[in-house]
Each structure stands twice: as structure tokens, then as C-alpha cells.
Design a protein around this motif. Structure first.
Motif, PDB file in Angstrom:
ATOM      1  N   ILE A  20      34.717  59.780  16.817  1.00  0.00           N
ATOM      2  CA  ILE A  20      35.254  59.505  15.488  1.00  0.00           C
ATOM      3  C   ILE A  20      34.449  58.348  14.896  1.00  0.00           C
ATOM      4  CG2 ILE A  20      37.153  58.068  16.341  1.00  0.00           C
ATOM      5  CD1 ILE A  20      37.296  60.327  13.228  1.00  0.00           C
ATOM      6  N   ARG A  23      33.204  54.908  10.117  1.00  0.00           N
ATOM      7  CA  ARG A  23      33.504  54.998   8.677  1.00  0.00           C
ATOM      8  C   ARG A  23      34.855  55.659   8.393  1.00  0.00           C
ATOM      9  NH1 ARG A  23      29.349  58.297  10.026  1.00  0.00           N
ATOM     10  NH2 ARG A  23      29.546  60.538   9.654  1.00  0.00           N
ATOM     11  N   TYR A  24      35.470  56.281   9.402  1.00  0.00           N
ATOM     12  CA  TYR A  24      36.771  56.926   9.215  1.00  0.00           C
ATOM     13  C   TYR A  24      37.926  56.125   9.810  1.00  0.00           C
ATOM     14  CZ  TYR A  24      33.804  60.836   7.992  1.00  0.00           C
ATOM     15  OH  TYR A  24      32.856  61.622   7.400  1.00  0.00           O
ATOM     16  N   ASN A  26      39.506  53.719   8.709  1.00  0.00           N
ATOM     17  CA  ASN A  26      40.439  53.149   7.742  1.00  0.00           C
ATOM     18  C   ASN A  26      41.775  53.889   7.760  1.00  0.00           C
ATOM     19  OD1 ASN A  26      39.381  55.471   6.672  1.00  0.00           O
ATOM     20  ND2 ASN A  26      39.055  54.656   4.624  1.00  0.00           N
ATOM     21  N   SER A  27      41.873  54.950   8.553  1.00  0.00           N
ATOM     22  CA  SER A  27      43.111  55.700   8.700  1.00  0.00           C
ATOM     23  C   SER A  27      43.500  55.754  10.170  1.00  0.00           C
ATOM     24  CB  SER A  27      42.936  57.131   8.183  1.00  0.00           C
ATOM     25  OG  SER A  27      44.098  57.889   8.439  1.00  0.00           O
ATOM     26  N   GLU A  32      44.223  63.134   9.649  1.00  0.00           N
ATOM     27  CA  GLU A  32      43.028  62.666   8.932  1.00  0.00           C
ATOM     28  C   GLU A  32      41.872  62.438   9.902  1.00  0.00           C
ATOM     29  OE1 GLU A  32      42.100  62.223   5.637  1.00  0.00           O
ATOM     30  OE2 GLU A  32      43.906  63.438   5.390  1.00  0.00           O
ATOM     31  N   LEU A  33      42.148  61.830  11.047  1.00  0.00           N
ATOM     32  CA  LEU A  33      41.103  61.587  12.050  1.00  0.00           C
ATOM     33  C   LEU A  33      40.530  62.906  12.563  1.00  0.00           C
ATOM     34  CD1 LEU A  33      42.794  58.673  14.012  1.00  0.00           C
ATOM     35  CD2 LEU A  33      40.853  58.489  12.455  1.00  0.00           C
ATOM     36  N   LYS A  35      40.023  65.625  11.065  1.00  0.00           N
ATOM     37  CA  LYS A  35      39.105  66.243  10.095  1.00  0.00           C
ATOM     38  C   LYS A  35      37.655  65.812  10.300  1.00  0.00           C
ATOM     39  CE  LYS A  35      42.522  66.570   6.395  1.00  0.00           C
ATOM     40  NZ  LYS A  35      42.901  66.043   5.063  1.00  0.00           N
ATOM     41  N   SER A  36      37.446  64.658  10.962  1.00  0.00           N
ATOM     42  CA  SER A  36      36.095  64.133  11.162  1.00  0.00           C
ATOM     43  C   SER A  36      35.699  64.064  12.628  1.00  0.00           C
ATOM     44  CB  SER A  36      36.003  62.739  10.542  1.00  0.00           C
ATOM     45  OG  SER A  36      36.365  62.797   9.179  1.00  0.00           O
ATOM     46  N   CYS A  37      36.527  64.608  13.486  1.00  0.00           N
ATOM     47  CA  CYS A  37      36.268  64.554  14.929  1.00  0.00           C
ATOM     48  C   CYS A  37      34.936  65.224  15.271  1.00  0.00           C
ATOM     49  CB  CYS A  37      37.411  65.246  15.673  1.00  0.00           C
ATOM     50  SG  CYS A  37      37.331  65.107  17.461  1.00  0.00           S
ATOM     51  N   GLU A  39      32.006  64.933  14.199  1.00  0.00           N
ATOM     52  CA  GLU A  39      31.110  65.395  13.133  1.00  0.00           C
ATOM     53  C   GLU A  39      29.676  64.877  13.256  1.00  0.00           C
ATOM     54  OE1 GLU A  39      31.386  62.835   9.027  1.00  0.00           O
ATOM     55  OE2 GLU A  39      32.904  64.336   9.356  1.00  0.00           O
ATOM     56  N   HIS A  69      41.526  55.546  18.420  1.00  0.00           N
ATOM     57  CA  HIS A  69      41.298  56.612  17.437  1.00  0.00           C
ATOM     58  C   HIS A  69      40.566  57.803  18.061  1.00  0.00           C
ATOM     59  CE1 HIS A  69      41.872  52.990  15.036  1.00  0.00           C
ATOM     60  NE2 HIS A  69      42.199  53.765  14.014  1.00  0.00           N
TER      61      HIS A  69
END
Length: 161
Positions: A20, A23-24, A26-27, A32-33, A35-37, A39, A69
Motif C-alpha cells: 500500500i 500516498r494512500y 491518508n485513509s 479505500e486501502l 482500491k490501491s493494494c 498497485e 495499513h
């Protein structure tokens, strides 16, 4: 407890920054996390992963920063278990604390390929590669860890007491 799913495979030293990206952070919302796992290492992961799938990696999975996270993102993405040759110790602890099953099994980590269908029996530690017909003996979870995972994490487990 059992898990069965399709494998997403990674190599050595997969660190928390690619699980993760910072830049992600912040949540702290798991959805929400998720969605960017993965990437930065596997841009198509979130489109391919299905609930129940299994992540397999080689040595030192989860190295890097101690952020919770990372296992939260993996679990929220739908991954039911991570199998690796070895885990970074802080990642191991964070994964159990949030209720993400993880198993160290060098033989399985080396032999299982992306796309294989794998079943795991957490009570015995047995891992079955349904695609190749191979079996591997991983580390069974002690009863107290199984209770933490079944409760979806340490906080829930303590709150149930």
C-alpha cells in the motif's frame, strides 16, 4: 478453518510501500486501502483479485515500515491468506492482529505458481495445490491465533471476552 482460492504470486522482499503506497495512507478505511493494494508492483491486481483468493510470495514478505495499513489492504482486497517463505516479523504480528491468516511454508512458496488453485486447512497447516496435485506442510495456527483470526482481529477478540 479453511481457505480456497486462486493464487496471486510475488517474489522476494515485497515491502509495505508496494503493498500500500504511502500516498494512500491518508485513509484508514479498509475499502479505500483495498482500491490501491499492490498497485505499484502489480497494477492489475485489484481488477483480478476475488474474495477468497490467496497471495503467495517468497522471502521477507511485508518488510519495510511497520504500518498496519498493509495487511488491512490485503485483507480488504479479498485475500483470504498469505503464504510466504518468510515474513517480516512486524508484518506477521500486524497481520494476526487484524485477522489476516498468514502461513510460512518455504516448499509451498517455491512450488505454487500464479493462477494455481490452492486450499489451506488452518487447523492442520496443510496446503493443497489443487492445480498440481501437490501437498505442503505449513505451520498450523495455535488455537489462540485461530480465535483471533475467527474474531476478525485482536481488538474484536478482546471485546468478545
Amino acid at each position: 478453518m479453511k481457505a480456497c482460492g486462486i493464487v496471486h504470486k510475488y517474489g522476494d522482499n515485497v515491502d509495505t510501500d508496494v503493498i500500500i503506497p504511502a500516498r494512500y495512507l491518508n485513509s484508514s478505511d479498509p475499502a479505500e486501502l483495498a482500491k490501491s493494494c499492490m498497485e505499484d508492483i502489480d497494477p492489475g491486481f485489484v481488477k483480478r483479485v476475488k474474495k477468497g483468493d490467496i497471495m503467495v510470495a517468497n522471502k521477507n514478505f511485508g518488510c519495510g515500515s511497520s504500518r498496519e495499513h498493509a495487511p488491512i489492504a490485503i485483507k480488504a482486497s479479498g485475500i483470504s491468506c498469505v503464504i510466504a517463505e518468510t515474513f517480516a516479523r512486524i508484518f506477521y504480528r500486524n497481520a494476526i492482529n487484524i485477522g489476516l491468516p498468514i502461513i510460512e511454508c518455504p516448499e509451498a512458496a517455491k512450488d505454487i505458481d500464479a493462477g494455481d488453485t490452492v486450499e489451506i486447512d488452518f487447523d492442520s497447516g496443510m496446503i493443497y495445490n489443487k492445480t498440481k496435485g501437490n501437498e505442503y506442510k505449513g505451520q498450523a495456527f495455535p488455537e489462540f491465533m485461530q480465535k483471533i483470526i475467527a474474531a476478525e482481529g485482536l481488538v474484536n477478540y478482546i471485546n468478545q471476552k
